[in-house]
Design a protein around this motif. Structure first.
Motif, PDB file in Angstrom:
ATOM      1  N   ASP A   1      23.448  36.385  99.541  1.00  0.00           N
ATOM      2  CA  ASP A   1      25.388  35.650  99.883  1.00  0.00           C
ATOM      3  C   ASP A   1      26.215  34.559 100.218  1.00  0.00           C
ATOM      4  O   ASP A   1      26.560  33.773 100.170  1.00  0.00           O
ATOM      5  CB  ASP A   1      25.175  36.446 100.937  1.00  0.00           C
ATOM      6  N   GLU A   2      24.921  33.809 101.112  1.00  0.00           N
ATOM      7  CA  GLU A   2      24.811  32.276 101.504  1.00  0.00           C
ATOM      8  C   GLU A   2      25.179  31.216 100.003  1.00  0.00           C
ATOM      9  O   GLU A   2      26.178  29.670  99.743  1.00  0.00           O
ATOM     10  CB  GLU A   2      23.972  31.742 102.196  1.00  0.00           C
ATOM     11  N   ARG A   3      23.781  31.617  99.295  1.00  0.00           N
ATOM     12  CA  ARG A   3      23.938  30.345  97.856  1.00  0.00           C
ATOM     13  C   ARG A   3      24.102  31.110  96.660  1.00  0.00           C
ATOM     14  O   ARG A   3      24.058  30.637  95.817  1.00  0.00           O
ATOM     15  CB  ARG A   3      22.401  29.329  98.092  1.00  0.00           C
ATOM     16  N   GLY A   4      24.264  32.115  96.728  1.00  0.00           N
ATOM     17  CA  GLY A   4      23.953  32.734  94.788  1.00  0.00           C
ATOM     18  C   GLY A   4      23.004  32.926  94.518  1.00  0.00           C
ATOM     19  O   GLY A   4      22.981  33.359  93.890  1.00  0.00           O
ATOM     20  N   GLU A   5      21.874  32.970  95.303  1.00  0.00           N
ATOM     21  CA  GLU A   5      20.462  33.521  94.792  1.00  0.00           C
ATOM     22  C   GLU A   5      19.965  33.004  95.310  1.00  0.00           C
ATOM     23  O   GLU A   5      19.954  32.639  96.912  1.00  0.00           O
ATOM     24  CB  GLU A   5      19.801  31.715  94.023  1.00  0.00           C
ATOM     25  N   ALA A   6      18.114  33.677  95.916  1.00  0.00           N
ATOM     26  CA  ALA A   6      16.850  32.944  96.628  1.00  0.00           C
ATOM     27  C   ALA A   6      15.450  33.161  95.699  1.00  0.00           C
ATOM     28  O   ALA A   6      15.817  33.056  94.931  1.00  0.00           O
ATOM     29  CB  ALA A   6      17.056  34.788  97.299  1.00  0.00           C
ATOM     30  N   THR A   7      14.893  32.033  97.230  1.00  0.00           N
ATOM     31  CA  THR A   7      13.756  31.856  96.322  1.00  0.00           C
ATOM     32  C   THR A   7      12.630  31.739  97.255  1.00  0.00           C
ATOM     33  O   THR A   7      12.730  32.020  98.342  1.00  0.00           O
ATOM     34  CB  THR A   7      13.470  30.160  96.378  1.00  0.00           C
TER      35      THR A   7
END
Length: 268
Positions: free
Chosen positions: A37-43
């Motif tokens: 939601d915040e960055r468009g991706e997740a790591t």
């Protein structure tokens, strides 16, 4: 300029292995959803070990997993055994087996460490992994050499090791490279590739899994305020936003290893 202070670890007990694995999977999903939601991706930075792999299996089968766009999840490894790429002892292979085919990841976003049949040496594999990390960081517009890690999921070893950072070794304190080779690991196999402590601690959240009575001594050790990173590497892992020690109750000091059965019943 001194580094900003980080939140102290918060210990979160669970009644047993099943609850620990399930609740951790739920927590991971919440982090991934927020990051997307915040960055468009997740790591994610993942770990091996029986509980680490179990959490991956619970994550794949969790009913809320469908809320995540898995095609936009990046996966890295905190450490890996330097064995052939398809060897069943490698963390990545065990994780892939646990994950199955329920949710499709984007292969270019999954970053295995090169195997011994794919690259000349563990040193070369470590250098290659550092270059992959730097390329991902550059793609995100960062000059730190590391991409954003939303979560590093780690397991506590019975000797207090974490990733392939082992107690009593000066390489625990290395700051010259984000990834390096370990040539004489006290735990087989002897040759490994590991992230450095600073690389792990760049993660926004660092969660340490501690399961079973056999880990009670290690947990007690890392909770000692005077302990050093060299003496107990897991004591030094800290996220920039959050550090959780996710533990089973039987790993807490003072808990009986073999509880007495309830009256009229038998031990489970």
């Amino acid at each position: 300029m001194s580094e900003p202070s980080r939140p102290e670890p918060r210990l979160v007990p669970h009644e047993g292995d099943e609850r620990l694995a399930w609740d951790t999977a739920r927590r991971v999903l919440e982090v991934l959803e927020h990051a997307q939601d915040e960055r468009g991706e997740a790591t994610l930075v993942l770990t091996g070990g029986s509980m680490g792999i179990r959490v991956i299996g619970e994550l794949a089968g969790h009913p809320d997993a469908a809320v995540i766009d898995w095609s936009r999840v990046n996966v890295w490894w905190s450490d890996e055994r330097f064995l052939p790429g398809a060897d069943g002892e490698r963390n990545g292979v065990q994780a892939a087996d646990a994950w199955g085919e329920t949710h499709e990841l984007t292969w270019d976003r999954v970053h295995p460490v090169a195997g011994s049949d794919e690259i000349a040496s563990a040193d070369a594999a470590a250098e290659d992994y550092a270059e992959e990390l730097a390329a991902a960081a550059e793609n995100e517009g960062s000059d730190t050499g590391l991409p954003v890690f939303d979560l590093a999921l780690l397991s506590l070893g019975p000797d207090t090791h974490v990733a392939s950072l082992f107690p009593g070794r000066e390489d625990v304190l290395r700051t010259d490279a984000p990834v390096f080779a370990v040539e004489d690991s006290p735990k087989p196999p002897p040759t490994r590739v590991t992230m450095s402590l600073p690389a792990i601690n760049s993660a926004q959240r660092v969660w340490l899994l501690v399961a079973g009575a056999a880990k009670a001594g290690a947990l007690a050790t890392i909770r000692r305020p005077e302990i050093t990173a060299t003496e107990a590497p897991a004591s030094a892992v800290r996220g920039t936003r959050e550090t959780l020690w996710l533990v089973t109750e039987d790993a807490l000091p003072g808990m009986p290893e073999d509880p007495d059965p309830a009256p009229g019943g038998t031990a489970g």
